[in-house]
Motif scaffolding. Structure first.
Motif, PDB file in Angstrom:
ATOM      1  N   THR A  64       0.842  -1.209   0.000  1.00 36.12           N
ATOM      2  CA  THR A  64       0.000   0.000   0.000  1.00 36.12           C
ATOM      3  C   THR A  64       0.873   1.255   0.000  1.00 36.12           C
ATOM      4  O   THR A  64       2.034   1.214   0.438  1.00 36.12           O
ATOM      5  N   PRO A  65       0.300   2.392  -0.432  1.00 33.43           N
ATOM      6  CA  PRO A  65       1.026   3.659  -0.325  1.00 33.43           C
ATOM      7  C   PRO A  65       1.390   3.974   1.133  1.00 33.43           C
ATOM      8  O   PRO A  65       2.443   4.565   1.386  1.00 33.43           O
ATOM      9  N   ALA A  66       0.564   3.549   2.076  1.00 31.32           N
ATOM     10  CA  ALA A  66       0.874   3.799   3.486  1.00 31.32           C
ATOM     11  C   ALA A  66       2.170   3.099   3.885  1.00 31.32           C
ATOM     12  O   ALA A  66       2.990   3.648   4.628  1.00 31.32           O
ATOM     13  N   GLN A  67       2.365   1.874   3.361  1.00 29.99           N
ATOM     14  CA  GLN A  67       3.621   1.153   3.656  1.00 29.99           C
ATOM     15  C   GLN A  67       4.818   1.864   3.047  1.00 29.99           C
ATOM     16  O   GLN A  67       5.889   1.924   3.645  1.00 29.99           O
ATOM     17  N   LEU A  68       4.626   2.400   1.866  1.00 31.94           N
ATOM     18  CA  LEU A  68       5.719   3.144   1.222  1.00 31.94           C
ATOM     19  C   LEU A  68       6.096   4.361   2.077  1.00 31.94           C
ATOM     20  O   LEU A  68       7.277   4.600   2.358  1.00 31.94           O
ATOM     21  N   LEU A  69       5.091   5.096   2.525  1.00 35.10           N
ATOM     22  CA  LEU A  69       5.376   6.279   3.362  1.00 35.10           C
ATOM     23  C   LEU A  69       6.033   5.872   4.678  1.00 35.10           C
ATOM     24  O   LEU A  69       6.906   6.577   5.187  1.00 35.10           O
ATOM     25  N   GLU A  70       5.614   4.732   5.203  1.00 33.26           N
ATOM     26  CA  GLU A  70       6.189   4.254   6.464  1.00 33.26           C
ATOM     27  C   GLU A  70       7.691   3.967   6.299  1.00 33.26           C
ATOM     28  O   GLU A  70       8.490   4.292   7.169  1.00 33.26           O
ATOM     29  N   ARG A  71       8.064   3.416   5.139  1.00 33.17           N
ATOM     30  CA  ARG A  71       9.492   3.155   4.859  1.00 33.17           C
ATOM     31  C   ARG A  71      10.300   4.446   4.788  1.00 33.17           C
ATOM     32  O   ARG A  71      11.510   4.439   4.901  1.00 33.17           O
ATOM     33  N   LEU A  72       9.613   5.564   4.544  1.00 31.42           N
ATOM     34  CA  LEU A  72      10.302   6.851   4.371  1.00 31.42           C
ATOM     35  C   LEU A  72      10.075   7.777   5.559  1.00 31.42           C
ATOM     36  O   LEU A  72      10.356   8.974   5.504  1.00 31.42           O
ATOM     37  N   MET A 128      11.526   8.232   8.319  1.00 25.60           N
ATOM     38  CA  MET A 128      12.671   8.927   8.944  1.00 25.60           C
ATOM     39  C   MET A 128      13.213  10.063   8.086  1.00 25.60           C
ATOM     40  O   MET A 128      14.114  10.766   8.512  1.00 25.60           O
ATOM     41  N   ILE A 129      12.671  10.247   6.902  1.00 25.54           N
ATOM     42  CA  ILE A 129      13.126  11.361   6.054  1.00 25.54           C
ATOM     43  C   ILE A 129      12.236  12.563   6.303  1.00 25.54           C
ATOM     44  O   ILE A 129      11.060  12.586   5.924  1.00 25.54           O
ATOM     45  N   ARG A 130      12.796  13.539   6.982  1.00 20.09           N
ATOM     46  CA  ARG A 130      11.996  14.710   7.336  1.00 20.09           C
ATOM     47  C   ARG A 130      11.904  15.649   6.138  1.00 20.09           C
ATOM     48  O   ARG A 130      12.912  15.945   5.495  1.00 20.09           O
ATOM     49  N   GLY A 131      10.702  16.121   5.857  1.00 23.47           N
ATOM     50  CA  GLY A 131      10.509  17.075   4.765  1.00 23.47           C
ATOM     51  C   GLY A 131      10.721  16.436   3.399  1.00 23.47           C
ATOM     52  O   GLY A 131      10.464  15.254   3.212  1.00 23.47           O
ATOM     53  N   HIS A 132      11.193  17.218   2.433  1.00 21.65           N
ATOM     54  CA  HIS A 132      11.373  16.761   1.047  1.00 21.65           C
ATOM     55  C   HIS A 132      10.080  16.145   0.507  1.00 21.65           C
ATOM     56  O   HIS A 132      10.110  15.123  -0.183  1.00 21.65           O
ATOM     57  N   ASN A 133       8.970  16.794   0.848  1.00 24.97           N
ATOM     58  CA  ASN A 133       7.660  16.243   0.480  1.00 24.97           C
ATOM     59  C   ASN A 133       7.478  16.079  -1.025  1.00 24.97           C
ATOM     60  O   ASN A 133       6.862  15.111  -1.468  1.00 24.97           O
ATOM     61  N   MET A 134       7.986  17.029  -1.809  1.00 19.18           N
ATOM     62  CA  MET A 134       7.759  16.931  -3.264  1.00 19.18           C
ATOM     63  C   MET A 134       8.551  15.776  -3.865  1.00 19.18           C
ATOM     64  O   MET A 134       8.087  15.128  -4.813  1.00 19.18           O
ATOM     65  N   ALA A 135       9.719  15.505  -3.307  1.00 20.74           N
ATOM     66  CA  ALA A 135      10.512  14.361  -3.767  1.00 20.74           C
ATOM     67  C   ALA A 135       9.793  13.059  -3.416  1.00 20.74           C
ATOM     68  O   ALA A 135       9.638  12.168  -4.259  1.00 20.74           O
ATOM     69  N   VAL A 136       9.342  12.955  -2.166  1.00 21.14           N
ATOM     70  CA  VAL A 136       8.625  11.745  -1.733  1.00 21.14           C
ATOM     71  C   VAL A 136       7.344  11.573  -2.549  1.00 21.14           C
ATOM     72  O   VAL A 136       7.020  10.470  -3.014  1.00 21.14           O
ATOM     73  N   ALA A 137       6.621  12.682  -2.740  1.00 24.88           N
ATOM     74  CA  ALA A 137       5.313  12.616  -3.429  1.00 24.88           C
ATOM     75  C   ALA A 137       5.446  12.059  -4.843  1.00 24.88           C
ATOM     76  O   ALA A 137       4.580  11.311  -5.303  1.00 24.88           O
ATOM     77  N   ALA A 138       6.522  12.412  -5.539  1.00 25.85           N
ATOM     78  CA  ALA A 138       6.672  11.938  -6.924  1.00 25.85           C
ATOM     79  C   ALA A 138       6.727  10.407  -6.944  1.00 25.85           C
ATOM     80  O   ALA A 138       6.101   9.759  -7.791  1.00 25.85           O
ATOM     81  N   LEU A 139       7.445   9.831  -5.984  1.00 27.13           N
ATOM     82  CA  LEU A 139       7.537   8.373  -5.906  1.00 27.13           C
ATOM     83  C   LEU A 139       6.209   7.776  -5.433  1.00 27.13           C
ATOM     84  O   LEU A 139       5.721   6.779  -5.980  1.00 27.13           O
ATOM     85  N   GLU A 140       5.616   8.390  -4.418  1.00 29.41           N
ATOM     86  CA  GLU A 140       4.314   7.927  -3.907  1.00 29.41           C
ATOM     87  C   GLU A 140       3.275   7.937  -5.019  1.00 29.41           C
ATOM     88  O   GLU A 140       2.492   7.004  -5.188  1.00 29.41           O
ATOM     89  N   ASN A 141       3.261   9.007  -5.809  1.00 24.72           N
ATOM     90  CA  ASN A 141       2.304   9.107  -6.917  1.00 24.72           C
ATOM     91  C   ASN A 141       2.522   7.993  -7.938  1.00 24.72           C
ATOM     92  O   ASN A 141       1.566   7.397  -8.440  1.00 24.72           O
ATOM     93  N   ALA A 142       3.789   7.720  -8.243  1.00 19.61           N
ATOM     94  CA  ALA A 142       4.092   6.659  -9.207  1.00 19.61           C
ATOM     95  C   ALA A 142       3.600   5.316  -8.671  1.00 19.61           C
ATOM     96  O   ALA A 142       3.102   4.471  -9.422  1.00 19.61           O
ATOM     97  N   PHE A 143       3.717   5.125  -7.357  1.00 26.79           N
ATOM     98  CA  PHE A 143       3.259   3.873  -6.749  1.00 26.79           C
ATOM     99  C   PHE A 143       1.728   3.748  -6.835  1.00 26.79           C
ATOM    100  O   PHE A 143       1.190   2.675  -7.117  1.00 26.79           O
ATOM    101  N   TRP A 144       1.016   4.848  -6.616  1.00 28.28           N
ATOM    102  CA  TRP A 144      -0.454   4.838  -6.790  1.00 28.28           C
ATOM    103  C   TRP A 144      -0.818   4.462  -8.226  1.00 28.28           C
ATOM    104  O   TRP A 144      -1.759   3.694  -8.468  1.00 28.28           O
ATOM    105  N   ASP A 145      -0.086   5.043  -9.176  1.00 28.29           N
ATOM    106  CA  ASP A 145      -0.355   4.751 -10.597  1.00 28.29           C
ATOM    107  C   ASP A 145      -0.182   3.250 -10.850  1.00 28.29           C
ATOM    108  O   ASP A 145      -1.031   2.614 -11.478  1.00 28.29           O
TER     109      ASP A 145
END
Ligand code: OSB
Ligand code: MG
Length: 368
Positions: A82-90, A92-109
């Motif tokens: 799930t996308p929640a699991q992907l975010l959980e793996r990340l 410990m990475i504070r901020g950089h939301n736009m970088a994380v979001a690009a990968l999260e979005n690709a995972f949703w796709d």
């Protein structure tokens, strides 16, 4: 799904217009495309950061480093459900939301493609058409502003947003209001004002604007709450909201009454959906903001706009307003101010590999 490979591809693109805001002028942009491979499928995401840290501290270059050095190594080879699991793996990475979001979005796709569903449906969306507005940059003259406004009104845009800064606010907006008395108009200051600019705010308050977007500091809620009490016009928060928690606090203290949801700014679709849900529970309308996206980012914006609470027109204007060529097929163009949300599996758009090949300036691939 086991994540087998992730590709980053930086693209050099030129906007069809010079876009001036209170934080600068942009035209030549660099965008990062993220492609994730799993189960014989590909998912696409786009980093929404600008190339200069004027809107946010994130830039194309900070996102590249964050993805390459910290984000991708934690995700490639992982088996994620799930996308929640992907975010959980990340986590410990504070901020950089736009970088994380690009990968999260690709995972949703990817997940939507695996389920053979359009992304909007997986996200819980309720509609396949959405009204759009246009965000118009600061122009050289009031006359140019009025002409641009009229041209966009004629094209069918349902709301026009004008970038303002001290010295460029009340006069151009008054002229536009006179030319277009019934149009839905808004302004976006990108944090250019202070609480002491009361006279300007009171004059803007007379113009029947739908909202005033991010008038005060990018990291402020307190002064926005003070200002909101002085105005009839709702304040819309953009830069100040990075999470569902920010949304709850902002709305609880009446720092604004409308939320601009940008998928990148809040770390992806999962968080965008929570921001949406919280806003809905406060009765605050939300709309989908834009970051001058290419087709992949624009498609993600359209899919999230399908959720019930996105009741105001988004900055999800026609791709052909921005680009001579776009990296996806089909073109994401509005007709009479309405964007149709793609209905094919996932994002519902194909990548134009030939064009991407031509405009790519940097690549990085990680394999498990
Ligand atoms: O503040 O909404 C903003 C573009 C880049 C950075 C910030 C903003 C914007 C826009 C343009 O307003 C929205 C668009 O048309 O994509
Ligand atoms: Mg804004």
């Amino acid at each position: 799904m086991k994540i087998e490979r992730i590709e980053l591809c930086e693209l050099s693109v030129r906007l069809r217009f010079r876009f001036e805001t209170s934080f600068g002028v942009e035209q030549d942009l660099r965008k990062i495309l993220v492609i994730v491979f799993a189960d014989g499928l590909e998912g696409y995401g786009e980093v929404t950061a600008g190339h200069f840290p004027g809107y946010s501290y994130e830039t194309t270059d900070t996102a590249w480093v964050a993805l390459r050095d910290y984000i991708l190594p934690r995700i490639v080879g992982e088996d994620l459900a799930t996308p929640a699991q992907l975010l959980e793996r990340l986590r410990m990475i504070r901020g950089h939301n736009m970088a994380v979001a690009a990968l999260e979005n690709a995972f949703w796709d990817l997940q939507a493609k695996a389920a053979n569903l359009p992304l909007w449906q997986l996200l819980g969306g309720v509609r396949t058409e959405h009204p759009v507005g246009a965000s118009l940059g600061i122009q050289k003259s009031i006359e140019a502003t009025v002409n641009l406004a009229k041209a966009h009104a004629e094209q069918g845009y349902r709301r026009l947003k004008f970038k303002i800064k001290p010295g460029w606010d009340v006069l151009p907006l008054r002229a536009v209001r006179e030319a277009l008395p019934d149009m839905n108009l808004t302004v976006d200051a990108n944090s250019a004002y202070r609480l002491t600019d009361t006279r300007t705010f009171h004059e803007l308050d007379e113009l029947g604007l739908d909202y005033i977007e991010q008038p005060l500091a990018f990291d402020d809620l307190v002064d926005h709450a003070v200002l909101q009490r002085l105005l009839q016009t709702p304040i819309c928060l953009d830069e100040s909201v990075h999470s569902p928690e920010d949304t709850r606090k902002a709305l609880a203290m009446d720092a604004g009454r409308v939320i601009n949801v940008k998928v990148g700014r809040v770390r992806g679709h999962l968080m965008a959906r929570r921001v949406h849900d919280i806003a809905l529970s406060f009765g605050a309308p939300v709309w989908c903001g834009g970051m001058l996206e290419l087709g992949v980012g624009r498609a993600h914006n359209l899919h999230i706009s399908s959720l019930e609470g996105f009741s105001l027109p988004g900055d999800t204007a026609s791709a052909s307003r921005y680009w001579e060529e776009d990296i996806v097929d089909p073109w994401l163009d509005a007709e009479d101010g309405i964007q149709r949300i793609p209905t094919g599996p996932g994002l519902g758009v194909e990548l134009r590999r030939d064009l991407i090949e031509r405009i790519a300036v940097r690549r990085h691939t990680v394999e498990s």
